[in-house]
Design a protein around this motif. Sequence first.
Motif, PDB file in Angstrom:
ATOM      1  N   ALA A  16       0.840  -1.201   0.000  1.00  0.00           N
ATOM      2  CA  ALA A  16       0.000   0.000   0.000  1.00  0.00           C
ATOM      3  C   ALA A  16       0.873   1.248   0.000  1.00  0.00           C
ATOM      4  CB  ALA A  16      -0.916   0.000   1.215  1.00  0.00           C
ATOM      5  N   THR A  17       0.675   2.107  -0.982  1.00  0.00           N
ATOM      6  CA  THR A  17       1.399   3.375  -1.019  1.00  0.00           C
ATOM      7  C   THR A  17       0.747   4.360  -0.062  1.00  0.00           C
ATOM      8  OG1 THR A  17       0.037   4.243  -2.804  1.00  0.00           O
ATOM      9  CG2 THR A  17       2.000   2.986  -3.434  1.00  0.00           C
ATOM     10  N   PHE A  18       1.388   5.520   0.137  1.00  0.00           N
ATOM     11  CA  PHE A  18       0.852   6.519   1.058  1.00  0.00           C
ATOM     12  C   PHE A  18      -0.538   6.980   0.616  1.00  0.00           C
ATOM     13  CE2 PHE A  18       0.467  10.963   2.579  1.00  0.00           C
ATOM     14  CZ  PHE A  18       0.522  10.704   3.947  1.00  0.00           C
ATOM     15  N   ALA A  19      -0.772   7.010  -0.687  1.00  0.00           N
ATOM     16  CA  ALA A  19      -2.060   7.481  -1.201  1.00  0.00           C
ATOM     17  C   ALA A  19      -3.213   6.581  -0.782  1.00  0.00           C
ATOM     18  CB  ALA A  19      -2.008   7.584  -2.726  1.00  0.00           C
ATOM     19  N   ILE A  20      -2.972   5.300  -0.591  1.00  0.00           N
ATOM     20  CA  ILE A  20      -4.047   4.350  -0.257  1.00  0.00           C
ATOM     21  C   ILE A  20      -3.775   3.631   1.056  1.00  0.00           C
ATOM     22  CG2 ILE A  20      -4.708   4.001  -2.668  1.00  0.00           C
ATOM     23  CD1 ILE A  20      -3.079   1.375  -2.605  1.00  0.00           C
ATOM     24  N   ASP A  21      -2.887   4.185   1.873  1.00  0.00           N
ATOM     25  CA  ASP A  21      -2.501   3.501   3.105  1.00  0.00           C
ATOM     26  C   ASP A  21      -3.620   3.575   4.138  1.00  0.00           C
ATOM     27  OD1 ASP A  21      -0.610   2.146   4.820  1.00  0.00           O
ATOM     28  OD2 ASP A  21      -0.517   4.025   5.954  1.00  0.00           O
ATOM     29  N   PHE A  33       1.945   2.833   7.380  1.00  0.00           N
ATOM     30  CA  PHE A  33       2.125   1.988   8.557  1.00  0.00           C
ATOM     31  C   PHE A  33       3.332   1.087   8.372  1.00  0.00           C
ATOM     32  CE2 PHE A  33      -2.496   2.598   9.578  1.00  0.00           C
ATOM     33  CZ  PHE A  33      -2.334   2.981  10.900  1.00  0.00           C
ATOM     34  N   PHE A  34       3.412   0.475   7.180  1.00  0.00           N
ATOM     35  CA  PHE A  34       4.462  -0.524   6.971  1.00  0.00           C
ATOM     36  C   PHE A  34       5.838   0.124   6.908  1.00  0.00           C
ATOM     37  CE2 PHE A  34       6.375  -4.422   5.456  1.00  0.00           C
ATOM     38  CZ  PHE A  34       5.582  -5.365   6.059  1.00  0.00           C
TER      39      PHE A  34
END
Length: 817
Positions: free
Chosen positions: A13-18, A98-99
């Motif tokens: 998941a990128t920051f845009a969809i985190d 998060f990751f």
Amino acid sequence: MAETICAVAVDAATFAIDKLYSYRVPDELREQVLLGSRVLVPFGFGNKRAEGIVLAFPQDSGGHKLKPVVEVLDDTPLLTAEQLKLAAWMRERLYCTFFDCVHAMLPAGVWFKRNETYTLSAEADLAALHAREGDAGAALRLFDRSGQTLAAADIRARLGGRSVTRVLDALAGEGVLTYRSNTSRVSGDKTEKMLALDMEAGEAARRVGKRSPARLDVVSILADGGWMSQKELGYMTGVGDAALRDMVKKGLLRVRYEERLRTPDFSEVERAAPPVLSAAQQQVYEGMAALLDEDAPRAALLFGVTGSGKTAVYLKLIERALAQGRGALVLVPEIGLTPQVIRRFAAQFGDKIAVMHSALSVGERYDSFKRIKTGAAHVVIGTRSAVFAPVENLGLIIIDEEQDGAYRSEQSPRYHARDVAKYRVTQHNALLVLGSATPAVESWYGAKQGKYPVFTLTERFMGTALPEVVIADMRGLAREGSAGVIGPLLENELTETLHKGRQAILFLNRRGNSRVIGCALCGWMPNCPSCSTTMTYHSASSRAMCHYCGASVKITGTCPVCGGERLFTETPGTQKVEQELHDKLPAARVLRMDADTMHVKGAHEKMLAKFAGGEADILLGTQMVTKGLDFDKVTLVGVLDADQSLYAQDYRARERTFSLVTQVVGRAGRRFDTGKAVIQTYSPNHPVILDAARQDYEAFFARELETRQALRCPPVCGLTALTATGEVEQQVLQSLLALKTRLQSLMEGQYADVKTPVLGPAAAQVVRVMGRYRYHLTLRAADSPRWRALIAGVTREFLRDSKNRGVTLFADGSPEL
């Protein structure tokens, strides 16, 4: 039985969809899926397997049909509830996923490499399957026989498209294919790849031929029959790993792997008695020990001149924490974590210590992590990332040289170890000690605001005097016929020091032979093809190298454009100074310590041991020689170019210069001989140079704070940068201009309470790196939940916008501008 649902942070998941994604826990995995466990889950439209970590257990699915957890990767959870809270705290403040936060907390050795495969059923009718149409048929036609196994990565590469994984999973559901995912822990390289010629040098040269001069260089270097590491061979010749592998494949080279130890060995370190403190040290210790004894989160700033014995105070505080049954964490800058420092702690605490830093292999770091997590190690000494070490019952965190820029991460998550340490002491009711001879302006400002007490050590241990400092004015020397980097004053001092049988340290924060090399006839200079900078000339390998992307070209002594042989060099580095020392002081034994000489494992310790043993007279180096060194016979320190960082395009430039000069000057005269320091500068009357010569931090701080207030820079005001990168410069600029307009619009409306000017777009100091252009917007505002919501919101919006495809944006709340 009710369905069990887990909320997972997914690495894909990128920051845009985190966000936290919900998954169904199959009955057979219910006992294994725990809070903090790492799992393998299907993610995205193609259901590609992704690694994730369980952060919560929601009560219901919200009416959605959930995908199942595929596999649990850990026997026991790696992260505790306390660490998961820390990850959530970081994500909220650092504009990352998060990751990203979880990844920063764990050493590389705990991560997995995954080998996914699909096997065609042994009973499959191959002809019928090959006749199938569509994507399923295309996938099945890759299999030549029943029972054959193919790697999932190979199938995806050959077929392409986003739906490949979904098709393969559908075939697995039919029973036509069998999916397997084998995971193995990355334990790190225990060996180093070594290369040698596998035939006579003449025969190897004949086979290579004249068309490949770089490969001929490889043959030439290995002609004596010796072995050399692949990394060192690549540096010396510029030949890439692929070319070296090709030479091995063709029988020109042979390979062997030399074993590397996985853990640092302190068995030979002789145990020492606890340090005896001076009256001043005892007073400081007692004040901080009282804070340590309180059952509350506390912080303190230890301000002590160089050589005042701050480490002895650290050792006593750690001893007290251990006596209370609590653990301790000591952070040291990468360049300050010398073997001397590690051995001093090992002599005091023996096998209770664990060391964590980047010079250790992945396996060594993993072993250290295991010792800390199981409670076998109670004292951790490490660099920036060690701030996350899972120390049992943490009672004390010490950040030595707390002003050092190495404590700030340049990659996501862009955290500062000092901020993470502050959060951790609140979790454990522990004590945070910030130690330095030149505290960060932010830290001293905080102390002045009454946030924490200051303890001072104004004199060197055992009454040793601070070194006498001489400012050498370099202006006009060229007109007087004095060439070279080492001025006449410093040369005379070096001669006298060596005559007395003493040692000297010389500091120049620029590696290589010369920052610039070019042709005096046509003006040619080797520019990096991927970065907007010239390459640095390295005489040891006869190559010009880009220090940003690693690209290099061979320097033959002849201009590749006009064929002229009049090449000039400017802005000398450590290699050039080493040559100059041999010319001016031929009897002197010189050691050069920089990134070019330290790339072999153990080189750092070996070189310092040689210098401590009197096998060299002069230690020349970059920042590596400014911290953590304590030698009895060093009575002279030379700062060769004090102006180098003074005029950089960075509001921290003056602070960085003051700190570097003060720290390196402090390496002289730390025992019984009075030391001397020579500061070579073209700005002898600059206030920063004068303050550093006097080691007058408070005068420097007062003047610097006035500048920061005028510029509205930290610590008086927060600073946020939004940086965009992309391969097309115009697209990067246009996207940032649109973002600027969007920010201004939002701050006129729903975010009017945090309204502030938006500056830029402005180019980064090096605008193009590795083929990508870099520009940024700058905003000055105090950090707050509302401000972070604005910045995170526009960043996500930018990344989701298809108009910005090809442009990456990231936010930084503590930028280096």
